[in-house]
Design a protein around this motif. Structure first.
Motif, short mmCIF file in Angstrom:
data_model
loop_
_atom_site.label_atom_id
_atom_site.label_comp_id
_atom_site.label_asym_id
_atom_site.label_seq_id
_atom_site.Cartn_x
_atom_site.Cartn_y
_atom_site.Cartn_z
N PRO A 135 -3.67 5.42 -8.09
CA PRO A 135 -4.99 5.76 -8.61
C PRO A 135 -6.05 4.88 -7.96
O PRO A 135 -5.79 3.73 -7.59
CB PRO A 135 -4.88 5.48 -10.11
CG PRO A 135 -3.79 4.48 -10.22
CD PRO A 135 -2.84 4.74 -9.08
N MET A 136 -7.24 5.41 -7.81
CA MET A 136 -8.35 4.65 -7.25
C MET A 136 -8.68 3.42 -8.08
O MET A 136 -9.31 2.49 -7.59
CB MET A 136 -9.59 5.54 -7.15
CG MET A 136 -9.45 6.63 -6.14
SD MET A 136 -10.89 7.71 -6.13
CE MET A 136 -10.44 8.80 -4.78
N GLN A 137 -8.21 3.39 -9.30
CA GLN A 137 -8.47 2.27 -10.19
C GLN A 137 -7.50 1.09 -9.93
O GLN A 137 -7.70 0.01 -10.47
CB GLN A 137 -8.36 2.73 -11.65
CG GLN A 137 -9.44 3.70 -12.07
CD GLN A 137 -9.27 5.12 -11.54
OE1 GLN A 137 -8.21 5.53 -11.09
NE2 GLN A 137 -10.35 5.89 -11.59
N ASP A 138 -6.49 1.29 -9.10
CA ASP A 138 -5.52 0.24 -8.79
C ASP A 138 -6.02 -0.56 -7.59
O ASP A 138 -5.56 -0.40 -6.46
CB ASP A 138 -4.15 0.87 -8.50
CG ASP A 138 -3.05 -0.15 -8.25
OD1 ASP A 138 -3.35 -1.35 -8.13
OD2 ASP A 138 -1.88 0.28 -8.16
N GLU A 139 -6.95 -1.46 -7.85
CA GLU A 139 -7.62 -2.21 -6.79
C GLU A 139 -6.64 -3.04 -5.96
O GLU A 139 -6.81 -3.17 -4.74
CB GLU A 139 -8.71 -3.10 -7.38
CG GLU A 139 -9.84 -2.31 -8.00
CD GLU A 139 -10.84 -3.18 -8.73
OE1 GLU A 139 -10.84 -4.41 -8.53
OE2 GLU A 139 -11.64 -2.61 -9.51
N GLN A 140 -5.63 -3.60 -6.59
CA GLN A 140 -4.67 -4.45 -5.88
C GLN A 140 -3.92 -3.65 -4.80
O GLN A 140 -3.77 -4.12 -3.67
CB GLN A 140 -3.69 -5.06 -6.87
CG GLN A 140 -2.85 -6.16 -6.27
CD GLN A 140 -2.05 -6.89 -7.35
OE1 GLN A 140 -2.01 -6.49 -8.51
NE2 GLN A 140 -1.39 -7.97 -6.95
N THR A 141 -3.46 -2.45 -5.15
CA THR A 141 -2.77 -1.62 -4.17
C THR A 141 -3.73 -1.15 -3.08
O THR A 141 -3.39 -1.15 -1.89
CB THR A 141 -2.12 -0.40 -4.86
OG1 THR A 141 -1.14 -0.88 -5.79
CG2 THR A 141 -1.44 0.52 -3.87
N LEU A 142 -4.95 -0.79 -3.45
CA LEU A 142 -5.92 -0.31 -2.47
C LEU A 142 -6.30 -1.39 -1.47
O LEU A 142 -6.56 -1.09 -0.29
CB LEU A 142 -7.17 0.23 -3.17
CG LEU A 142 -6.96 1.40 -4.13
CD1 LEU A 142 -8.29 1.92 -4.63
CD2 LEU A 142 -6.15 2.51 -3.50
N LEU A 143 -6.32 -2.64 -1.92
CA LEU A 143 -6.65 -3.75 -1.02
C LEU A 143 -5.68 -3.83 0.16
O LEU A 143 -6.07 -4.21 1.27
CB LEU A 143 -6.63 -5.07 -1.78
CG LEU A 143 -7.89 -5.43 -2.56
CD1 LEU A 143 -7.70 -6.70 -3.34
CD2 LEU A 143 -9.10 -5.52 -1.64
N LYS A 144 -4.42 -3.48 -0.07
CA LYS A 144 -3.42 -3.51 1.01
C LYS A 144 -3.82 -2.60 2.17
O LYS A 144 -3.45 -2.86 3.31
CB LYS A 144 -2.06 -3.07 0.49
CG LYS A 144 -1.40 -4.03 -0.46
CD LYS A 144 0.02 -3.59 -0.73
CE LYS A 144 0.24 -3.45 -2.20
NZ LYS A 144 1.58 -3.00 -2.55
N TRP A 145 -4.55 -1.54 1.86
CA TRP A 145 -4.98 -0.59 2.88
C TRP A 145 -6.45 -0.79 3.27
O TRP A 145 -6.99 -0.02 4.04
CB TRP A 145 -4.77 0.85 2.42
CG TRP A 145 -3.34 1.23 2.30
CD1 TRP A 145 -2.38 1.14 3.27
CD2 TRP A 145 -2.70 1.78 1.16
NE1 TRP A 145 -1.18 1.60 2.79
CE2 TRP A 145 -1.35 2.01 1.50
CE3 TRP A 145 -3.13 2.12 -0.12
CZ2 TRP A 145 -0.44 2.55 0.61
CZ3 TRP A 145 -2.21 2.65 -1.00
CH2 TRP A 145 -0.88 2.86 -0.64
#
Length: 137
Positions: free
Chosen positions: A34-44
């Protein structure tokens, strides 16, 4: 091949479409964040501003290959069994790509008004980071 779908986990329409993909694919090709998962999105290297442009599809084998918005929706459709037939036909019709892009933008920008906003973020059982949380329907 693996692809990562970055979706709005608070959008009723987005979650419904992710759940449909989960049912069709069963985590074989697509994983979700989800777009709300900032930690995972930071990886990309994905920011909140990036997410404002709509769904993001990332090629897991070549993470620099990305599609966003209506292009991501088309690529997801193309990757589904026999989906390329429909996407190719859609793209071949004069003016359809332009109209589809405008339609996508209207839905994206008004999704909460039209389809409603969830009270909690949906977490897929086929999560992108491998640390799947319990899905909240």
């Amino acid at each position: 091949m693996n692809y990562y779908v970055i979706y709005d986990g608070n959008c009723n329409l987005c979650v419904t479409l992710v759940q449909l993909l989960e049912t069709l694919d069963k985590g074989k090709l697509f994983h979700y964040a989800p777009m709300q998962d900032e930690q995972t999105l930071l990886k990309w290297g994905i920011t909140a501003q990036d997410c404002e442009q709509g769904v993001i599809l990332i090629d897991g084998n070549e993470p620099q290959r990305r599609w966003q918005g209506s292009n991501a929706a088309e690529e997801i459709g193309r990757l589904l069994p026999v989906g390329s037939i429909f996407v190719d036909a859609y793209r071949a019709l004069p003016g359809m790509k332009w109209a589809g892009d405008r339609f996508y933008e209207q839905i994206r920008d008004n999704r909460y008004t039209i389809f409603g906003k969830r009270s909690s973020t949906y977490e897929s059982g086929y999560c992108a980071d491998g640390n799947c949380k319990e899905s909240k329907s």
